[in-house]
Motif scaffolding. Sequence first.
Motif: not given
Length: 337
Positions: A89, A92, A98, A101, A137-138, A140, A144-145, A149
């Motif tokens: 967790h 990312l 996405a 990562n 990431p910012e 999402l 979604q993040l 993962e």
Amino acid sequence: MITVENLSKTFQGDSGPVVALRDVTLDVPTGTITGVVGPTGSGKSTLARLLALQERPDSGVIRVDGYNTSGLDPRRLRAARRRIGVVRHGDLLAQRTAAGNIALPLEQAGVDGPQRREKVGRLLDLIGMTDKAAHYPEALSPGQLARVEVARALVGEPGLLLADDPTAGLDTDGAAGVLTVLDRARAELGATVLLATPDAGVVRRVADDVALLTDGQVTESGHLLSLIQDPTSAVAQALLPEVDAPKALRARHERLAEVVLVGFAAVGALLPEATSRFGTAISVVGGGMTRIGETPVARFLLGLSGAQADSALGWIAERGGKVAAHDAAPRQLVACA
């Protein structure tokens, strides 16, 4: 099959030794989702780290497909770890998309570009985020993040996927999305999933097997649908609707019985047919319905009136219903079948 035998682990705390796990024995069947559920501090995260081979137990054995992992040399231990995916967790990389990562472990392993793109594309499809591949990431949502993962943990095609509280902090839609991805990982990729969570509702949604962990000990474990059919089971008490009802409502009926029904046919047909067959008035006094995965399960407190009420209950029990009888002025629960 992952088998944990008599596993114990103690940490040194500020005020002395802290026992995280006590003599834990557990089977994680291949190709299933096994839910380990318990409150904060019950030992779930410690068990997940031990199964990920990130730490060693003080005593006990972890077997993977029959092999004792404590006897592996460093080279074989590294190879075993590569077969285990861990959902991590909050780490990312902000400067990567996405897709980037998800691809990172493959880049680090030296996988060539075409193969990387193929694997990442498959996983983006699995998590339902093909259209978000180029998003950072910012941009999402938290849900979604979390799905990214999970995808990153799956990129090495692990046989075992460990997810420690993967729905923490997510809203209902975000949590549902993550659980759908875990279910698809099991169904489409053949991954064995161990899911640790404090939320019994998460287990109800996706788990095949379950273990209750309390103060570092497994207090109950087994196949989920089997456990919930036992009204005295701690799993049934945690996952099924409560059957409480006012005394005045209970007193209107000659007989009371708690019934657990599993499956579409049982939930939909047994009570109406029993009413017709035995000329018995049957009313739902308390309880309700839920789902264990895709299987409907009802836990009802029934009120019955009529000369053949006991025969109706026996007939329901013969057809798979789990029945426990009460007096109308409730005394102790007595098993009927």
